[in-house]
Design a protein around this motif. Structure first.
Motif, mmCIF file in Angstrom:
data_model
loop_
_atom_site.group_PDB
_atom_site.id
_atom_site.type_symbol
_atom_site.label_atom_id
_atom_site.label_comp_id
_atom_site.label_asym_id
_atom_site.label_seq_id
_atom_site.Cartn_x
_atom_site.Cartn_y
_atom_site.Cartn_z
ATOM 1 N N MET A 1 0.846 -1.005 0.058
ATOM 2 C CA MET A 1 0.046 -0.209 -0.074
ATOM 3 C C MET A 1 0.870 1.120 -0.081
ATOM 4 N N ARG A 2 0.179 2.345 -0.426
ATOM 5 C CA ARG A 2 0.974 3.687 -0.492
ATOM 6 C C ARG A 2 0.963 4.231 0.903
ATOM 7 N N LYS A 3 2.016 4.957 1.376
ATOM 8 C CA LYS A 3 1.966 5.641 2.666
ATOM 9 C C LYS A 3 2.960 6.817 2.731
ATOM 10 N N VAL A 4 2.618 8.040 3.251
ATOM 11 C CA VAL A 4 3.505 9.262 3.382
ATOM 12 C C VAL A 4 4.319 9.092 4.581
ATOM 13 N N ILE A 5 5.700 9.165 4.340
ATOM 14 C CA ILE A 5 6.521 9.193 5.369
ATOM 15 C C ILE A 5 7.606 10.309 5.269
ATOM 16 N N TYR A 6 8.334 10.613 6.563
ATOM 17 C CA TYR A 6 9.564 11.469 6.269
ATOM 18 C C TYR A 6 10.558 11.114 7.138
ATOM 19 N N LYS A 7 11.764 11.218 6.675
ATOM 20 C CA LYS A 7 12.919 10.706 7.254
ATOM 21 C C LYS A 7 13.831 11.864 7.957
ATOM 22 N N GLN A 8 13.293 13.074 7.844
ATOM 23 C CA GLN A 8 14.150 14.064 8.479
ATOM 24 C C GLN A 8 13.133 15.168 8.657
ATOM 25 N N THR B 1 -9.121 20.278 -2.825
ATOM 26 C CA THR B 1 -8.562 19.004 -2.808
ATOM 27 C C THR B 1 -7.540 18.671 -3.608
ATOM 28 N N TYR B 2 -6.593 17.855 -3.002
ATOM 29 C CA TYR B 2 -5.612 17.252 -3.994
ATOM 30 C C TYR B 2 -5.455 15.692 -3.920
ATOM 31 N N PRO B 3 -4.995 15.031 -4.888
ATOM 32 C CA PRO B 3 -4.661 13.762 -4.727
ATOM 33 C C PRO B 3 -3.522 13.412 -4.128
ATOM 34 N N LEU B 4 -3.343 12.254 -3.669
ATOM 35 C CA LEU B 4 -2.372 11.873 -2.652
ATOM 36 C C LEU B 4 -0.785 11.964 -3.391
ATOM 37 N N THR B 5 -0.881 11.950 -4.682
ATOM 38 C CA THR B 5 0.453 11.888 -5.414
ATOM 39 C C THR B 5 0.861 13.625 -5.229
ATOM 40 N N ASN B 6 0.107 14.460 -4.960
ATOM 41 C CA ASN B 6 0.586 15.994 -4.848
ATOM 42 C C ASN B 6 0.612 16.376 -3.476
ATOM 43 N N VAL B 7 0.894 15.319 -2.616
ATOM 44 C CA VAL B 7 1.141 15.743 -1.287
ATOM 45 C C VAL B 7 1.897 16.715 -0.789
ATOM 46 N N ARG B 8 3.079 16.732 -1.410
ATOM 47 C CA ARG B 8 3.992 18.072 -1.139
ATOM 48 C C ARG B 8 3.300 19.478 -1.645
ATOM 49 N N ASP B 9 2.839 19.396 -2.886
ATOM 50 C CA ASP B 9 2.058 20.679 -3.203
ATOM 51 C C ASP B 9 1.007 20.947 -2.288
ATOM 52 N N ALA B 10 0.358 20.135 -2.018
ATOM 53 C CA ALA B 10 -0.828 20.186 -0.726
ATOM 54 C C ALA B 10 -0.245 21.093 0.376
ATOM 55 N N TYR B 11 0.710 20.532 0.790
ATOM 56 C CA TYR B 11 1.295 21.131 2.151
ATOM 57 C C TYR B 11 1.865 22.476 2.033
ATOM 58 N N GLN B 12 2.704 22.589 0.693
ATOM 59 C CA GLN B 12 3.232 23.820 0.532
ATOM 60 C C GLN B 12 2.211 25.124 0.421
ATOM 61 N N GLU B 13 1.171 24.660 -0.198
ATOM 62 C CA GLU B 13 -0.066 25.717 -0.438
ATOM 63 C C GLU B 13 -0.669 25.879 0.935
ATOM 64 N N ALA B 14 -0.948 24.829 1.596
ATOM 65 C CA ALA B 14 -1.675 25.237 2.784
ATOM 66 C C ALA B 14 -0.923 26.030 3.916
ATOM 67 N N SER B 15 0.256 25.469 3.808
ATOM 68 C CA SER B 15 1.020 26.334 4.870
ATOM 69 C C SER B 15 1.573 27.914 4.797
#
Length: 313
Positions: free
Chosen positions: A1-8, A286-300
């Motif tokens: 399955m797909r999952k968003v993570i971060y390592k730093q 709304t954003y697709p999961l594949t655009n998660v970075r754009d979603a957070y950049q715009e929301a922030s």
């Protein structure tokens, strides 16, 4: 399955869409196929490293707190839900993990999805809705004929706070940017102030509760807007703010309370009832999961009205 993570820790560019195993679940949990996940300011404060004391510094970490979805399987001790149920819920606010195709969630952290909401709208409810309920009903204890100022009224929490304060019988003054003036009036605010045209620190009216959702109004400035026995509610639980508010509240009639979200099963059920009864849920984008970075950049950037949501399924 797909999952968003971060390592730093870092900005939205640290977020990675990865392939992971579908999570296992215990007897008191549900396996949920995620439909949508809302974006919260706490998300980027956590992955940005601002909340290390609460989130810890062990990687990899996950992101996404509140969600909507469909129950895929249930643990043997689960009694309130069955496969196929549409639900809303939330995960640990400092650990996240909702941005994935499947999640394992405790039964107590889930409620049935409001019938009148889409999955995208429903995902926007838990964190901001519970925050608004806690602020209005527990921290500010808003009641009939009170005067309430809500600074930052067009954000996710603000939309719900205006509506709930109105339902409690209060007179609401909403402080918004130019884009939010017409919207706040439509949501039921009695008075709307455009902060670009009027400095709220200089208004003559005094309030029973001053609620700052923008993180821009200090307690020092809020005191000037408060009646002798009033409450100021802020939403940044830093150690310094917690100590300062504790000391102030020992000696002053003007209280300073800080939101530390405490999700409850009853709170989620109350949100469902409010949503089915007409609580306005405002989605900016709304954003697709594949655009998660754009979603957070715009929301922030802080220019949205209501909530932004990531569609997973």
């Amino acid at each position: 399955m797909r999952k968003v993570i971060y390592k730093q820790f870092g900005d939205a560019n640290v977020l990675e869409l990865t392939e992971q195993a579908t999570p296992s679940f215990d007897k008191n949990q549900l396996l949920i196929r995620v439909k949508a996940v809302s974006i919260n300011p706490l998300d980027w404060k956590v992955y940005g490293g601002e909340m290390k004391l609460m989130s810890g510094s062990t990687f990899p970490k996950s992101v996404g707190i509140d969600f909507s979805g469909i129950v895929e399987q249930t643990g043997s001790a689960v009694t309130r839900f069955k496969p196929g149920d549409a639900v809303i819920g939330l995960l640990d606010v400092f650990k996240g993990g909702a941005l994935a195709d499947y999640i394992a969630v405790k039964e107590t952290d889930v409620a049935l999805k409001p019938v009148n909401c889409s999955f995208e709208q429903a995902a926007a409810l838990p964190v901001t809705g519970l925050s608004a309920l806690q602020i209005i009903d527990q921290l500010a204890t808003v009641g009939p004929n009170q005067d309430v100022l809500i600074n930052g009224a067009t954000g996710g929490v603000g939309v719900f706070a205006v509506h709930i304060a109105q339902k409690r019988g209060a007179s609401v003054t909403a402080v918004v940017g130019p884009k939010g003036v017409a919207e706040a009036a439509k949501w039921g605010a009695d008075t709307v102030i455009d902060y670009t045209k009027q400095d709220i620190r200089r208004i003559a009216q005094r309030f029973d509760a001053v609620i700052d959702l923008s993180t821009k109004l200090s307690f020092t400035d809020a005191r000037k807007l408060m009646k002798p026995r009033a409450v100021f509610v802020s939403t940044l639980p830093s150690p310094l703010a917690l100590v300062s508010s504790f000391i102030n509240n020992l000696f002053s009639g003007k209280k300073h309370k800080i939101l530390i979200l405490k999700p409850t099963t009853d709170g989620l059920a109350t949100l469902t009832r409010l949503a089915d009864d007409g609580l306005q849920i405002v989605l900016d984008k709304t954003y697709p999961l594949t655009n998660v970075r754009d979603a957070y950049q715009e929301a922030s950037q802080g220019k949205i009205i209501g909530k932004s949501v990531i569609v997973v399924d």
